[in-house]
Design a protein around this motif. Sequence first.
Motif, PDB file in Angstrom:
ATOM      1  N   PRO A  15       2.595   4.711  16.143  1.00 40.76           N
ATOM      2  CA  PRO A  15       2.237   3.747  17.186  1.00 40.76           C
ATOM      3  C   PRO A  15       3.347   2.726  17.418  1.00 40.76           C
ATOM      4  O   PRO A  15       4.104   2.383  16.502  1.00 40.76           O
ATOM      5  N   LEU A  16       3.421   2.210  18.646  1.00 36.32           N
ATOM      6  CA  LEU A  16       4.465   1.245  18.983  1.00 36.32           C
ATOM      7  C   LEU A  16       4.360  -0.017  18.142  1.00 36.32           C
ATOM      8  O   LEU A  16       5.369  -0.584  17.723  1.00 36.32           O
ATOM      9  N   TYR A  17       3.133  -0.475  17.866  1.00 37.40           N
ATOM     10  CA  TYR A  17       2.996  -1.708  17.085  1.00 37.40           C
ATOM     11  C   TYR A  17       3.548  -1.519  15.672  1.00 37.40           C
ATOM     12  O   TYR A  17       4.136  -2.439  15.094  1.00 37.40           O
ATOM     13  N   GLU A  18       3.368  -0.292  15.121  1.00 34.53           N
ATOM     14  CA  GLU A  18       3.865  -0.015  13.777  1.00 34.53           C
ATOM     15  C   GLU A  18       5.390   0.053  13.772  1.00 34.53           C
ATOM     16  O   GLU A  18       6.042  -0.413  12.827  1.00 34.53           O
ATOM     17  N   GLN A  19       5.981   0.628  14.827  1.00 36.92           N
ATOM     18  CA  GLN A  19       7.440   0.658  14.935  1.00 36.92           C
ATOM     19  C   GLN A  19       7.991  -0.769  15.015  1.00 36.92           C
ATOM     20  O   GLN A  19       8.997  -1.091  14.370  1.00 36.92           O
ATOM     21  N   LEU A  20       7.348  -1.606  15.821  1.00 32.59           N
ATOM     22  CA  LEU A  20       7.799  -2.992  15.960  1.00 32.59           C
ATOM     23  C   LEU A  20       7.645  -3.745  14.647  1.00 32.59           C
ATOM     24  O   LEU A  20       8.545  -4.487  14.222  1.00 32.59           O
ATOM     25  N   TYR A  21       6.497  -3.553  13.974  1.00 35.32           N
ATOM     26  CA  TYR A  21       6.258  -4.174  12.673  1.00 35.32           C
ATOM     27  C   TYR A  21       7.348  -3.779  11.668  1.00 35.32           C
ATOM     28  O   TYR A  21       7.913  -4.630  10.972  1.00 35.32           O
ATOM     29  N   GLU A  22       7.650  -2.472  11.595  1.00 34.75           N
ATOM     30  CA  GLU A  22       8.670  -1.993  10.653  1.00 34.75           C
ATOM     31  C   GLU A  22      10.040  -2.586  10.986  1.00 34.75           C
ATOM     32  O   GLU A  22      10.808  -2.950  10.096  1.00 34.75           O
ATOM     33  N   GLY A  23      10.350  -2.671  12.296  1.00 37.09           N
ATOM     34  CA  GLY A  23      11.649  -3.201  12.702  1.00 37.09           C
ATOM     35  C   GLY A  23      11.822  -4.658  12.329  1.00 37.09           C
ATOM     36  O   GLY A  23      12.867  -5.070  11.810  1.00 37.09           O
ATOM     37  N   ILE A  24      10.789  -5.467  12.598  1.00 37.47           N
ATOM     38  CA  ILE A  24      10.872  -6.892  12.273  1.00 37.47           C
ATOM     39  C   ILE A  24      10.886  -7.100  10.757  1.00 37.47           C
ATOM     40  O   ILE A  24      11.654  -7.909  10.231  1.00 37.47           O
ATOM     41  N   LYS A  25      10.059  -6.351  10.045  1.00 39.05           N
ATOM     42  CA  LYS A  25      10.022  -6.462   8.584  1.00 39.05           C
ATOM     43  C   LYS A  25      11.383  -6.145   7.979  1.00 39.05           C
ATOM     44  O   LYS A  25      11.880  -6.862   7.099  1.00 39.05           O
ATOM     45  N   ASP A  26      11.998  -5.059   8.470  1.00 36.85           N
ATOM     46  CA  ASP A  26      13.317  -4.659   7.952  1.00 36.85           C
ATOM     47  C   ASP A  26      14.358  -5.741   8.231  1.00 36.85           C
ATOM     48  O   ASP A  26      15.201  -6.059   7.376  1.00 36.85           O
ATOM     49  N   ALA A  27      14.271  -6.350   9.425  1.00 35.47           N
ATOM     50  CA  ALA A  27      15.226  -7.404   9.778  1.00 35.47           C
ATOM     51  C   ALA A  27      15.042  -8.635   8.895  1.00 35.47           C
ATOM     52  O   ALA A  27      16.013  -9.295   8.501  1.00 35.47           O
ATOM     53  N   ILE A  28      13.798  -8.947   8.561  1.00 34.31           N
ATOM     54  CA  ILE A  28      13.531 -10.099   7.686  1.00 34.31           C
ATOM     55  C   ILE A  28      14.019  -9.818   6.271  1.00 34.31           C
ATOM     56  O   ILE A  28      14.679 -10.656   5.640  1.00 34.31           O
ATOM     57  N   ILE A  29      13.719  -8.622   5.752  1.00 37.76           N
ATOM     58  CA  ILE A  29      14.114  -8.266   4.387  1.00 37.76           C
ATOM     59  C   ILE A  29      15.633  -8.295   4.221  1.00 37.76           C
ATOM     60  O   ILE A  29      16.160  -8.776   3.207  1.00 37.76           O
ATOM     61  N   HIS A  30      16.343  -7.802   5.233  1.00 39.66           N
ATOM     62  CA  HIS A  30      17.805  -7.745   5.145  1.00 39.66           C
ATOM     63  C   HIS A  30      18.471  -8.985   5.750  1.00 39.66           C
ATOM     64  O   HIS A  30      19.669  -8.988   6.031  1.00 39.66           O
ATOM     65  N   GLN A  31      17.656 -10.022   5.958  1.00 39.18           N
ATOM     66  CA  GLN A  31      18.144 -11.349   6.364  1.00 39.18           C
ATOM     67  C   GLN A  31      18.891 -11.330   7.699  1.00 39.18           C
ATOM     68  O   GLN A  31      19.776 -12.146   7.942  1.00 39.18           O
TER      69      GLN A  31
END
Length: 464
Positions: A15-31
């Motif tokens: 789902p698009l919301y899950e793709q967006l969630y994963e993208g933002i989470k990855d960006a936060i984790i990798h600062q």
Amino acid sequence: MDMLLFSLNRDTNMPLYEQLYEGIKDAIIHQKIAVGEKLPSKRKLSDFLNISQTTIELAYAQLLAEGYIVSKPRVGYFVEDIDELPFIEKTINSTPTIHKKQTYAVDFSPGKIDEDSFPFTIWRKYAKELIDSHSKELLQIGDRQGEYELRTQIASYLYQSRGINCSAEQIVIGSGTEQLMPLILRLFDDANIALENPGYSAIPRNQFEQAVIPVDVDSDGLLVDQLEKTEANLVYITPSHQFPTGAVLSASRRAQLLKWAAQKLSRYIIEDDYDSEFRYIGKPIPALHSLDQNDKVIYISTFTKSLMPSLRVAYFVLPPALLARYNEIFSYYSATVPRFDQHILAHFMKEGHFSKHLNRMRKIYRKKHDKLLSILTKHYPTIQVSGDVAGMHVLIQVPHDKEEYELQQMAKENDISILPISNYLLTAIQFESPTFLLGFGGIPIEKIEVYIDALMAAWGISKH
């Protein structure tokens, strides 16, 4: 920050919301996004990525639930400091962990239904008739408010069973209360919402950007006097059978609540009528909506209890004054329930099978309800029962020297699932004894006594 740049693949099963969630989470984790930085508003990000605000709402809600972001009411979402969060980088050879839902030999969940009584033959007939090339138009996207045929049947059902006079144009169909509530809240620019305490746990406080105000309930339902002292202009309520206490909002408080809503243009009542079909004592309780003379009630309900939880069909009825705003805000919106499912349900209702099914299920649940109370009264007189006039669960207070959490763990150790009332509290309330929800809808009638005996034995309570 100005905007989030993410590549969303519309041709994948994710789902698009899950793709967006994963993208933002990855960006936060990798600062790539700094701690304390504000995320774009849902409206701006929706326009930028060309996706619905509901999609962004779901992604932000998941990030919020997992602690990657924090919500500041009326300000927005900000990146949280995750230094203390456990994180394991994925490796090429890593094996994903599969989390299976815990199942129990005995399950007193209030959300279970009687599986053996579902009319599979009739449902299959309508499904077979629809899933055919003659219905190929159903492969396309339908009306954003849901299929007109189904909305017409719902309007007719509400008039006949709940005294609600509405048109199909006022009804919006969605895939559950949790999905529909954010749509309702977006109709209000400045909303302070009051929730019952204890109340429906599927509507968590972190779902709302708006301020959430807990209002206590007693044996007569919501304490309207307490509501009147707050700044709330919306209240979410289950007046016909308060969840989870089972209290019925008294006639005087119904009048008081409707008067409260009528005093200001911005005030509305959201009435969740989730299980009004199943009442065992006295006459059916009128819907609050049917008593409303000022169009201040937004009525919401589902087919979760009356048919099946997995159908994922819910709906709300908007007052005429809010329809124009809904059409303006959600011009891009698509209904979240498959069109085939909607038409199967519409045919099922139109041919009178829904009414027949409800009549049959009332008898079945009444027999289970009466047997449950008989066993508790006769063999376990120290257990105090309340909320037993309707629905598919009762509330039990257990006089015990153990705490609520300890009793729940003792049940789990004996392969029994039972939910404490503390799961549904917005703010702490002290009960005289450990209190639990005892669901009986999904338990075969011949096993009710066996299951209750097993639960009491797990708690060390003797049978009289």
